[in-house]
Scaffold this motif. Structure first.
Motif, PDB file in Angstrom:
ATOM      1  N   GLU A  27      23.592   0.774 -12.145  1.00 49.60           N
ATOM      2  CA  GLU A  27      24.377   1.068 -13.343  1.00 49.60           C
ATOM      3  C   GLU A  27      23.729   0.627 -14.641  1.00 49.60           C
ATOM      4  OE1 GLU A  27      24.979  -1.299 -11.174  1.00 49.60           O
ATOM      5  OE2 GLU A  27      25.561  -3.146 -12.192  1.00 49.60           O
ATOM      6  N   SER A  28      22.756  -0.291 -14.577  1.00 52.61           N
ATOM      7  CA  SER A  28      22.195  -0.842 -15.813  1.00 52.61           C
ATOM      8  C   SER A  28      20.720  -1.203 -15.614  1.00 52.61           C
ATOM      9  CB  SER A  28      22.964  -2.106 -16.198  1.00 52.61           C
ATOM     10  OG  SER A  28      22.806  -3.080 -15.184  1.00 52.61           O
ATOM     11  N   GLU A  29      20.058  -1.464 -16.760  1.00 49.91           N
ATOM     12  CA  GLU A  29      18.661  -1.921 -16.705  1.00 49.91           C
ATOM     13  C   GLU A  29      18.586  -3.235 -15.933  1.00 49.91           C
ATOM     14  OE1 GLU A  29      17.137  -1.312 -20.959  1.00 49.91           O
ATOM     15  OE2 GLU A  29      15.521  -2.469 -20.052  1.00 49.91           O
ATOM     16  N   TRP A  30      19.612  -4.069 -16.116  1.00 49.82           N
ATOM     17  CA  TRP A  30      19.693  -5.352 -15.398  1.00 49.82           C
ATOM     18  C   TRP A  30      19.638  -5.121 -13.897  1.00 49.82           C
ATOM     19  CZ3 TRP A  30      21.983  -8.117 -11.688  1.00 49.82           C
ATOM     20  CH2 TRP A  30      21.961  -9.510 -11.770  1.00 49.82           C
ATOM     21  N   ARG A  31      20.455  -4.167 -13.447  1.00 54.47           N
ATOM     22  CA  ARG A  31      20.585  -3.943 -12.007  1.00 54.47           C
ATOM     23  C   ARG A  31      19.289  -3.420 -11.404  1.00 54.47           C
ATOM     24  NH1 ARG A  31      23.731  -6.641  -9.338  1.00 54.47           N
ATOM     25  NH2 ARG A  31      25.214  -6.293 -10.999  1.00 54.47           N
ATOM     26  N   THR A  32      18.601  -2.509 -12.112  1.00 51.71           N
ATOM     27  CA  THR A  32      17.360  -1.973 -11.537  1.00 51.71           C
ATOM     28  C   THR A  32      16.291  -3.067 -11.500  1.00 51.71           C
ATOM     29  OG1 THR A  32      16.918  -0.973 -13.694  1.00 51.71           O
ATOM     30  CG2 THR A  32      17.684   0.495 -12.002  1.00 51.71           C
ATOM     31  N   ALA A  33      16.307  -3.966 -12.486  1.00 51.95           N
ATOM     32  CA  ALA A  33      15.352  -5.083 -12.462  1.00 51.95           C
ATOM     33  C   ALA A  33      15.678  -6.042 -11.309  1.00 51.95           C
ATOM     34  CB  ALA A  33      15.391  -5.836 -13.794  1.00 51.95           C
ATOM     35  N   ASN A  34      16.954  -6.208 -11.036  1.00 55.34           N
ATOM     36  CA  ASN A  34      17.401  -7.089  -9.945  1.00 55.34           C
ATOM     37  C   ASN A  34      16.960  -6.512  -8.587  1.00 55.34           C
ATOM     38  OD1 ASN A  34      20.321  -7.624  -8.132  1.00 55.34           O
ATOM     39  ND2 ASN A  34      19.192  -9.365  -8.943  1.00 55.34           N
ATOM     40  N   THR A  35      17.141  -5.216  -8.411  1.00 54.08           N
ATOM     41  CA  THR A  35      16.741  -4.561  -7.160  1.00 54.08           C
ATOM     42  C   THR A  35      15.234  -4.693  -6.953  1.00 54.08           C
ATOM     43  OG1 THR A  35      18.561  -3.000  -7.378  1.00 54.08           O
ATOM     44  CG2 THR A  35      16.780  -2.359  -5.895  1.00 54.08           C
ATOM     45  N   LYS A  36      14.490  -4.459  -8.042  1.00 54.13           N
ATOM     46  CA  LYS A  36      13.025  -4.542  -7.965  1.00 54.13           C
ATOM     47  C   LYS A  36      12.594  -5.963  -7.584  1.00 54.13           C
ATOM     48  CE  LYS A  36       9.045  -3.346 -10.783  1.00 54.13           C
ATOM     49  NZ  LYS A  36       8.700  -3.964 -12.077  1.00 54.13           N
ATOM     50  N   SER A  37      13.236  -6.943  -8.192  1.00 56.04           N
ATOM     51  CA  SER A  37      12.896  -8.339  -7.902  1.00 56.04           C
ATOM     52  C   SER A  37      13.130  -8.659  -6.424  1.00 56.04           C
ATOM     53  CB  SER A  37      13.733  -9.264  -8.807  1.00 56.04           C
ATOM     54  OG  SER A  37      13.654 -10.604  -8.394  1.00 56.04           O
ATOM     55  N   ILE A  38      14.234  -8.158  -5.888  1.00 52.62           N
ATOM     56  CA  ILE A  38      14.561  -8.426  -4.480  1.00 52.62           C
ATOM     57  C   ILE A  38      13.572  -7.723  -3.555  1.00 52.62           C
ATOM     58  CG2 ILE A  38      16.326  -7.985  -2.703  1.00 52.62           C
ATOM     59  CD1 ILE A  38      18.364  -8.619  -5.066  1.00 52.62           C
ATOM     60  N   GLU A  39      13.253  -6.466  -3.864  1.00 55.12           N
ATOM     61  CA  GLU A  39      12.306  -5.721  -3.023  1.00 55.12           C
ATOM     62  C   GLU A  39      10.932  -6.369  -3.036  1.00 55.12           C
ATOM     63  OE1 GLU A  39      13.980  -1.121  -3.143  1.00 55.12           O
ATOM     64  OE2 GLU A  39      12.802  -1.866  -4.836  1.00 55.12           O
ATOM     65  N   GLU A  40      10.451  -6.707  -4.235  1.00 61.35           N
ATOM     66  CA  GLU A  40       9.100  -7.280  -4.339  1.00 61.35           C
ATOM     67  C   GLU A  40       9.012  -8.639  -3.667  1.00 61.35           C
ATOM     68  OE1 GLU A  40       7.738  -5.066  -8.479  1.00 61.35           O
ATOM     69  OE2 GLU A  40       8.139  -7.229  -8.513  1.00 61.35           O
ATOM     70  N   SER A  41      10.051  -9.456  -3.836  1.00 58.56           N
ATOM     71  CA  SER A  41       9.926 -10.788  -3.239  1.00 58.56           C
ATOM     72  C   SER A  41      10.131 -10.779  -1.728  1.00 58.56           C
ATOM     73  CB  SER A  41      10.809 -11.832  -3.912  1.00 58.56           C
ATOM     74  OG  SER A  41      11.863 -11.269  -4.560  1.00 58.56           O
ATOM     75  N   ALA A  42      10.898  -9.809  -1.215  1.00 60.67           N
ATOM     76  CA  ALA A  42      11.025  -9.700   0.250  1.00 60.67           C
ATOM     77  C   ALA A  42       9.652  -9.358   0.830  1.00 60.67           C
ATOM     78  CB  ALA A  42      12.042  -8.629   0.612  1.00 60.67           C
ATOM     79  N   LYS A  43       8.981  -8.438   0.175  1.00 61.06           N
ATOM     80  CA  LYS A  43       7.659  -8.015   0.615  1.00 61.06           C
ATOM     81  C   LYS A  43       6.687  -9.198   0.608  1.00 61.06           C
ATOM     82  CE  LYS A  43       4.776  -3.981   0.133  1.00 61.06           C
ATOM     83  NZ  LYS A  43       4.123  -3.117  -0.854  1.00 61.06           N
ATOM     84  N   ALA A  44       6.689  -9.914  -0.512  1.00 62.66           N
ATOM     85  CA  ALA A  44       5.785 -11.058  -0.646  1.00 62.66           C
ATOM     86  C   ALA A  44       6.092 -12.140   0.388  1.00 62.66           C
ATOM     87  CB  ALA A  44       5.884 -11.637  -2.056  1.00 62.66           C
ATOM     88  N   ALA A  45       7.368 -12.289   0.767  1.00 61.14           N
ATOM     89  CA  ALA A  45       7.755 -13.337   1.707  1.00 61.14           C
ATOM     90  C   ALA A  45       7.651 -12.871   3.164  1.00 61.14           C
ATOM     91  CB  ALA A  45       9.190 -13.787   1.408  1.00 61.14           C
ATOM     92  N   GLY A  46       7.300 -11.607   3.367  1.00 54.45           N
ATOM     93  CA  GLY A  46       7.190 -11.067   4.719  1.00 54.45           C
ATOM     94  C   GLY A  46       8.545 -10.931   5.411  1.00 54.45           C
ATOM     95  N   ILE A  47       9.585 -10.726   4.611  1.00 53.25           N
ATOM     96  CA  ILE A  47      10.937 -10.561   5.171  1.00 53.25           C
ATOM     97  C   ILE A  47      11.263  -9.077   5.255  1.00 53.25           C
ATOM     98  CG2 ILE A  47      13.403 -10.907   4.619  1.00 53.25           C
ATOM     99  CD1 ILE A  47      12.621 -13.691   3.545  1.00 53.25           C
ATOM    100  N   ASP A  48      11.822  -8.685   6.413  1.00 48.61           N
ATOM    101  CA  ASP A  48      12.200  -7.288   6.595  1.00 48.61           C
ATOM    102  C   ASP A  48      13.534  -7.054   5.882  1.00 48.61           C
ATOM    103  OD1 ASP A  48      12.662  -4.731   7.480  1.00 48.61           O
ATOM    104  OD2 ASP A  48      13.303  -5.349   9.484  1.00 48.61           O
ATOM    105  N   LEU A  49      13.482  -6.299   4.783  1.00 50.43           N
ATOM    106  CA  LEU A  49      14.665  -6.091   3.946  1.00 50.43           C
ATOM    107  C   LEU A  49      15.333  -4.761   4.249  1.00 50.43           C
ATOM    108  CD1 LEU A  49      16.382  -6.897   1.370  1.00 50.43           C
ATOM    109  CD2 LEU A  49      14.692  -5.607   0.048  1.00 50.43           C
TER     110      LEU A  49
END
Ligand code: GYE
Length: 307
Positions: A27-49
């Motif tokens: 719904e907002s720029e905030w939300r898309t940045a939040n999703t991106k942060s979660i996706e990128e850090s799951a990848k970096a941490a080797g967590i299956d998201l």
């Protein structure tokens, strides 16, 4: 004779961690940045998201959480679109022994053993900061100050708390009056639409716009310009989030101040997930640290912004 057994049973420590995350929407720029942060850090941490987008509907979030339970994920995290109505599904997760982390927004449940930790901002404090900026900015002004308010999603923690914090600061100052207050659902389109209605009803009576997020403020700026007024001058504009779009509006002189609310919760979430799986105990509340950015600081801060 040495016996070496290599099989799934021996791999406990290196076991792949699975995280089910139910996101509100986009719904907002905030939300898309939040999703991106979660996706990128799951990848970096080797967590299956396993990420599911609820398109701003609670029923979709409940469905997603049920499906994470059925898939037996290790941890469930979600950003609850509204505060109430979560008990049944959270109880199902608890019975399945799957820990739940709340990110960004809180829930309103009697039983707080239904979730292990809540990480995110203090929205009441953000509302206070918005109002304090206004009180300071208008301290030499004698005339009444008429405010219109664009609220976030009805029933959501940030909408409830940002309203509360703002009102707390102005309530014993009779000079400040909230003329109108309506939801713009945290989106640009709705922010514009509701601001048009405010302008139609109140005309030049409006001195200040308080928007619960930057996107609604940016939508409202368009409505103000289309009405032949100057946003940031004829109407002071205060909003929350501090996304890049807000900095651009400030640098153009159209937005007066934004109160920071960081969406970059990914790294913190992944380390919490790892801690949980390792059997560690998490703090019940993890608060994000944030600031306030007035227009005068925008050009200097802009290059440093990460969202
Ligand atoms: O301020 C708004 C978003 O929950 C803090 O949700 C979040 C809010 C944020 O849509 O832009």
């Amino acid at each position: 004779l040495a016996l070496i057994v290599v099989g799934p049973g021996c791999q406990k420590e290196n076991k792949q961690i699975t995280l089910g995350f139910s996101q509100i929407g986009a719904e907002s720029e905030w939300r898309t940045a939040n999703t991106k942060s979660i996706e990128e850090s799951a990848k970096a941490a080797g967590i299956d998201l396993k990420l599911s987008d609820a398109q701003q509907k609670q029923e979709n979030q409940i469905k997603a959480i049920r499906s994470f339970i059925a898939q037996k994920v290790d941890v469930i995290a979600f950003s609850p679109v509204v505060e109430t109505g979560w008990e049944p599904v959270l109880r199902e997760a608890k019975e399945a022994k799957i820990p739940v982390i709340l990110t960004d927004r809180a829930v309103d449940t009697k039983d707080d053993t239904l979730w292990v930790s809540f990480m995110g901002s203090d929205f009441v404090e953000e509302g206070r900061r918005a109002a304090k900026w206004l009180v300071e900015k208008t301290k030499d002004q004698k005339d009444p100050i008429n405010i219109v308010e664009l609220q976030g999603t009805v029933g959501s923690a940030p909408a409830i708390d940002r309203k509360k914090g703002f009102e707390e600061i102005i309530k014993d100052k009779p000079q400040f009056k909230i003329l109108r207050s309506q939801t713009g659902d945290f989106t640009r389109a709705k922010g514009k639409e509701v601001m048009e209605a405010f302008l139609k009803a109140e005309g030049k009576n409006i001195n200040v716009l308080y928007a619960h997020n930057d996107d609604m403020a940016i939508g409202a700026i368009q409505a103000i310009e289309e009405a032949g007024l100057k946003p940031g001058k004829d109407i002071l504009i205060i909003s929350i989030d501090a996304v890049k779009g807000a900095f651009e509006a400030m640098m153009a002189g159209k937005l007066n101040v934004t109160v920071e609310c960081s969406p970059l919760l990914g790294p913190q979430l992944m380390s919490a997930v790892k801690d949980l799986v390792a059997g560690k105990q998490l703090p019940k509340r993890i608060v994000t640290e944030e600031g306030v950015f007035p227009m005068e600081t925008a050009a200097q801060e802009f290059p440093k912004r990460k969202y």
